[in-house]
Design an enzyme around this catalytic site. Structure first.
Site, PDB file in Angstrom:
ATOM      1  N   GLY A  43       0.812  -1.207   0.000  1.00 58.08           N
ATOM      2  CA  GLY A  43       0.000   0.000   0.000  1.00 58.08           C
ATOM      3  C   GLY A  43       0.844   1.254   0.000  1.00 58.08           C
ATOM      4  O   GLY A  43       1.870   1.351  -0.684  1.00 58.08           O
ATOM      5  N   CYS A  44       0.422   2.238   0.806  1.00 61.12           N
ATOM      6  CA  CYS A  44       1.084   3.544   0.817  1.00 61.12           C
ATOM      7  C   CYS A  44       2.528   3.472   1.309  1.00 61.12           C
ATOM      8  O   CYS A  44       3.320   4.383   1.026  1.00 61.12           O
ATOM      9  CB  CYS A  44       0.285   4.520   1.677  1.00 61.12           C
ATOM     10  SG  CYS A  44      -1.338   4.942   0.991  1.00 61.12           S
ATOM     11  N   ALA A  45       2.892   2.446   2.032  1.00 60.90           N
ATOM     12  CA  ALA A  45       4.282   2.303   2.500  1.00 60.90           C
ATOM     13  C   ALA A  45       5.218   1.826   1.404  1.00 60.90           C
ATOM     14  O   ALA A  45       6.440   1.842   1.574  1.00 60.90           O
ATOM     15  CB  ALA A  45       4.341   1.334   3.683  1.00 60.90           C
ATOM     16  N   GLY A  46       4.657   1.404   0.261  1.00 64.31           N
ATOM     17  CA  GLY A  46       5.445   0.707  -0.745  1.00 64.31           C
ATOM     18  C   GLY A  46       6.572   1.506  -1.359  1.00 64.31           C
ATOM     19  O   GLY A  46       7.593   0.933  -1.756  1.00 64.31           O
TER      20      GLY A  46
END
Length: 349
Positions: free
Chosen positions: A140-143
């Site tokens: 997700g956004c941490a990728g």
């Protein structure tokens, strides 16, 4: 320790531009009759910090119900195009061709493609048949930060090697007309589509920065903060309202621990380059780190111009930062499902 250099960075967006005013108009038409509480939630659009975003398809495509096969067909086509656009631009900046890449790391969580995108791009990009493929799903956004950290580790593990990292997300593929919840309305207000790519090398080229460290922290029992629910015709967004307070409480000590593993403290960092998950997330990070309101100006700019594109967004922030001149030491940081925070420490060239 073998030095890993960031040689280049490029971004790409689909051509369908939608202003926030246009989003409000369409959302009102779509949601007001289906979601009784919609009128109470319309301020979300005004306070989202998004002026415009780019989408995989023209607006009309989203106004009719779509099946999984229809969404997947768009993902396979548009995500592949964005993958190649960003990768080609990053390779050109680095002065390299596809056959000089040893490892390809692909980050994407907004579509399911098997074979994965880098395999679909092999011929088009001219990748070697012996290039290692590392597709990453579920970050997700941490990728963006997690992928950058992993790419640097892979480059360091094989001195002299060159790694291509590509993050591509079509968040709009999760837009839906059924089973609405507040999280779906919030997603409509902030999410967009885009891609970013960078080339890393543990060879002699120096590039614009050196990766000096990377770390991750996952909090136990936090699976319900952020993620996807797989549903019959779409991905259903999981986005807890408790996220900003969680960030205020938890992110600083977690980042302090990650930096301590590199013999660094918060005061040693000249600039945090953060994933702009939304205005409340940006403000929560500023508060947690004591940065002062408005300090994360690049993050606000990217959010305003593109919305939250999930994993590539923090690389858009890094791109703006390096074009304006990176400080001596910066830390790329992003948070995502898990619930996880990732950091990558950079030294300017």
């Amino acid at each position: 320790m073998t030095a890993v250099h960031l040689l280049s960075l490029a971004t790409a967006n689909p051509p369908n531009i939608l202003t926030q005013d246009e989003v409000v108009e369409a959302a009102t038409e779509i949601f007001s009759a289906r979601f009784p509480a919609f009128s109470r939630m319309t301020p979300v659009f005004a306070h989202a910090g998004v002026r415009r975003r780019q989408l995989a398809q023209p607006t009309d495509w989203y106004l009719q119900p779509k099946t999984w096969p229809e969404r997947s067909a768009v993902y396979d086509e548009v995500a592949l195009d964005l993958f190649c656009q960003a990768a080609e631009a990053a390779l050109a900046e680095a002065g390299l061709s596809g056959d000089e890449i040893d490892t390809i790391v692909t980050v994407s969580t907004t579509g399911i493609s098997t074979p994965s995108l880098e395999a679909r791009a092999m011929t088009r990009m001219g990748f070697r048949s012996d290039a290692a493929r590392v597709p990453l799903f579920g970050l997700g956004c941490a990728g963006g930060a997690t992928g950058l950290g992993l790419a640097s580790r892979l480059a360091r593990a094989q001195p002299g090697s060159t790694v291509l990292l590509v993050c591509v997300e079509l968040c709009s593929m999760a837009f839906r007309l059924d089973n609405l919840a507040p999280a779906d309305i919030i997603s409509t207000a902030i999410f967009g589509d885009g891609a970013a790519a960078c080339v890393l090398s543990s060879g002699p080229s120096e590039g614009f920065a050196t990766v000096t460290g990377a770390a991750e922290h996952t909090w136990p029992d936090t699976l319900d903060i952020m993620g996807w629910r797989v549903e019959p015709n779409s991905l259903g967004v999981i986005l807890a309202r408790a996220l900003p307070p969680f960030i205020v409480k938890e992110i600083r000590p977690a980042v302090e621990r990650m930096l301590a593993g590199q013999a660094l403290a918060l005061d040693d960092v000249d600039r945090f380059l953060c994933h702009p998950g939304g205005m409340k997330v940006i403000e929560a990070i500023e508060g947690a780190f004591g940065l002062g309101q408005g300090a994360l100006d690049l993050e606000r700019e990217v959010l305003a111009d593109h919305g939250n594109m999930s994993s590539p967004t923090v690389l858009f922030v890094l791109d703006r930062a390096r074009r304006r001149g990176l400080p001596r030491r910066s830390v790329v940081t992003a948070m995502g499902p898990g619930f996880t925070a990732s950091t990558v420490t950079l030294a300017a060239a």
